[in-house]
Design a protein around this motif. Structure first.
Motif, PDB file in Angstrom:
ATOM      1  N   ALA A  43       0.827  -1.194   0.000  1.00  0.00           N
ATOM      2  CA  ALA A  43       0.000   0.000   0.000  1.00  0.00           C
ATOM      3  C   ALA A  43       0.862   1.245   0.000  1.00  0.00           C
ATOM      4  O   ALA A  43       0.546   2.217   0.638  1.00  0.00           O
ATOM      5  CB  ALA A  43      -0.920  -0.013   1.209  1.00  0.00           C
ATOM      6  N   GLY A  44       1.957   1.199  -0.678  1.00  0.00           N
ATOM      7  CA  GLY A  44       2.860   2.334  -0.715  1.00  0.00           C
ATOM      8  C   GLY A  44       4.088   2.050   0.116  1.00  0.00           C
ATOM      9  O   GLY A  44       4.046   1.291   1.074  1.00  0.00           O
ATOM     10  N   ASP A  92      -7.604  -1.036   0.916  1.00  0.00           N
ATOM     11  CA  ASP A  92      -7.184   0.346   0.814  1.00  0.00           C
ATOM     12  C   ASP A  92      -7.742   0.932  -0.486  1.00  0.00           C
ATOM     13  O   ASP A  92      -8.095   0.195  -1.403  1.00  0.00           O
ATOM     14  CB  ASP A  92      -5.655   0.400   0.823  1.00  0.00           C
ATOM     15  CG  ASP A  92      -5.116   1.812   0.788  1.00  0.00           C
ATOM     16  OD1 ASP A  92      -4.037   2.004   0.221  1.00  0.00           O
ATOM     17  OD2 ASP A  92      -5.757   2.721   1.334  1.00  0.00           O
ATOM     18  N   SER A  93      -7.776   2.237  -0.581  1.00  0.00           N
ATOM     19  CA  SER A  93      -8.329   2.880  -1.772  1.00  0.00           C
ATOM     20  C   SER A  93      -7.545   2.554  -3.032  1.00  0.00           C
ATOM     21  O   SER A  93      -8.118   2.494  -4.118  1.00  0.00           O
ATOM     22  CB  SER A  93      -8.395   4.395  -1.574  1.00  0.00           C
ATOM     23  OG  SER A  93      -7.116   4.904  -1.271  1.00  0.00           O
ATOM     24  N   PRO A 113     -13.652   4.184   7.064  1.00  0.00           N
ATOM     25  CA  PRO A 113     -14.534   5.149   6.395  1.00  0.00           C
ATOM     26  C   PRO A 113     -13.788   6.108   5.469  1.00  0.00           C
ATOM     27  O   PRO A 113     -14.288   6.452   4.391  1.00  0.00           O
ATOM     28  CB  PRO A 113     -15.191   5.904   7.553  1.00  0.00           C
ATOM     29  CG  PRO A 113     -15.148   4.948   8.697  1.00  0.00           C
ATOM     30  CD  PRO A 113     -13.870   4.164   8.519  1.00  0.00           C
ATOM     31  N   ALA A 114     -12.595   6.523   5.847  1.00  0.00           N
ATOM     32  CA  ALA A 114     -11.841   7.480   5.038  1.00  0.00           C
ATOM     33  C   ALA A 114     -11.456   6.899   3.680  1.00  0.00           C
ATOM     34  O   ALA A 114     -11.340   7.638   2.697  1.00  0.00           O
ATOM     35  CB  ALA A 114     -10.594   7.934   5.789  1.00  0.00           C
ATOM     36  N   VAL A 115     -11.260   5.593   3.590  1.00  0.00           N
ATOM     37  CA  VAL A 115     -10.962   4.969   2.302  1.00  0.00           C
ATOM     38  C   VAL A 115     -12.148   5.136   1.365  1.00  0.00           C
ATOM     39  O   VAL A 115     -11.988   5.498   0.193  1.00  0.00           O
ATOM     40  CB  VAL A 115     -10.586   3.477   2.466  1.00  0.00           C
ATOM     41  CG1 VAL A 115     -10.680   2.732   1.145  1.00  0.00           C
ATOM     42  CG2 VAL A 115      -9.190   3.341   3.051  1.00  0.00           C
ATOM     43  N   ASP A 147      -3.684   6.437   5.644  1.00  0.00           N
ATOM     44  CA  ASP A 147      -2.693   5.369   5.761  1.00  0.00           C
ATOM     45  C   ASP A 147      -2.605   4.874   7.206  1.00  0.00           C
ATOM     46  O   ASP A 147      -2.595   3.668   7.469  1.00  0.00           O
ATOM     47  CB  ASP A 147      -1.305   5.853   5.345  1.00  0.00           C
ATOM     48  CG  ASP A 147      -1.175   6.181   3.875  1.00  0.00           C
ATOM     49  OD1 ASP A 147      -1.984   5.675   3.071  1.00  0.00           O
ATOM     50  OD2 ASP A 147      -0.259   6.957   3.530  1.00  0.00           O
ATOM     51  N   LEU A 148      -2.537   5.815   8.139  1.00  0.00           N
ATOM     52  CA  LEU A 148      -2.447   5.448   9.553  1.00  0.00           C
ATOM     53  C   LEU A 148      -3.695   4.694  10.011  1.00  0.00           C
ATOM     54  O   LEU A 148      -3.595   3.742  10.784  1.00  0.00           O
ATOM     55  CB  LEU A 148      -2.218   6.688  10.413  1.00  0.00           C
ATOM     56  CG  LEU A 148      -0.832   7.328  10.274  1.00  0.00           C
ATOM     57  CD1 LEU A 148      -0.802   8.679  10.983  1.00  0.00           C
ATOM     58  CD2 LEU A 148       0.259   6.410  10.785  1.00  0.00           C
ATOM     59  N   GLN A 149      -4.860   5.102   9.520  1.00  0.00           N
ATOM     60  CA  GLN A 149      -6.094   4.408   9.889  1.00  0.00           C
ATOM     61  C   GLN A 149      -6.114   2.983   9.346  1.00  0.00           C
ATOM     62  O   GLN A 149      -6.540   2.055  10.043  1.00  0.00           O
ATOM     63  CB  GLN A 149      -7.305   5.176   9.382  1.00  0.00           C
ATOM     64  CG  GLN A 149      -7.570   6.452  10.141  1.00  0.00           C
ATOM     65  CD  GLN A 149      -8.798   7.159   9.602  1.00  0.00           C
ATOM     66  OE1 GLN A 149      -9.738   6.531   9.149  1.00  0.00           O
ATOM     67  NE2 GLN A 149      -8.767   8.487   9.644  1.00  0.00           N
TER      68      GLN A 149
END
Length: 180
Positions: A11-12, A60-61, A84-86, A151-153
């Motif tokens: 994921a990066g 992940d997005s 939720p942020a994704v 990323d942290l989430q």
């Protein structure tokens, strides 16, 4: 959480460094953003040649936006999670349609009737405990500045799932980065 000997993250670079550095190689939870998350599957212990499913997969997005091997994710794990942020990062129509197709595939599996597989992409907010653990570790590796809040989430949710799956015992998760 079931234990396997394979942990995959993709994921990066910063997220991969933090996640891989924190695990000691016996996690059964993974993040997915590219196909490399699935190239480390191990054969089932029952001798059949089907890849063993991860207990949980945190989406992940990047996996949704890039659509890289996303059509095969539904067979990679028993349970699927995201934060939720994704979902709020998925803005374009093509990616939203791809996410909807993935959710429909999960529903069509119907949980396999075995009680071990979920039928949906579950959205969860990680605990503050997990966010703190992941953030502290990222600071120690020097990756904190490169990690977004999302990323942290995602990493924190991975940590929470590991915590829950091992009855609160995360002794196998590193607290200090591996020195190279």
């Amino acid at each position: 959480m079931e234990s396997t000997d394979s942990t995959a993250t993709a994921a990066g670079t910063a997220r991969e460094t933090v996640s891989t550095s924190m695990t000691a190689g016996n996690s059964s939870t993974t993040t997915a953003a590219t196909t490399t998350a699935f190239n480390t599957s191990t054969p089932n212990h029952d001798g059949n040649d089907q890849p063993e499913k991860y207990h949980a997969l945190v989406i992940d997005s990047g996996a949704i936006i890039k659509q890289t091997a996303f059509t095969h994710l539904h067979t990679a794990a028993r349970h699927f999670y995201t934060v939720p942020a994704v979902l709020s990062e998925i803005r374009d129509a093509r990616s939203r349609a791809h996410l909807e197709q993935f959710q429909l595939r999960l529903q069509s599996l119907g949980g396999g009737g075995d009680g071990k597989t979920s039928q949906q992409l579950e959205t969860r907010t990680p605990s503050q405990r997990a966010v703190k653990a992941v953030s502290e570790f990222a600071r120690k590796t020097g990756d904190y500045a490169q990690l977004s809040g999302v990323d942290l989430q995602v990493l924190a949710l991975l940590y929470d799932l590991e915590w829950e799956g091992n009855g609160g015992d995360v002794g196998h998760v590193r607290r200090e980065p591996k020195r190279v």
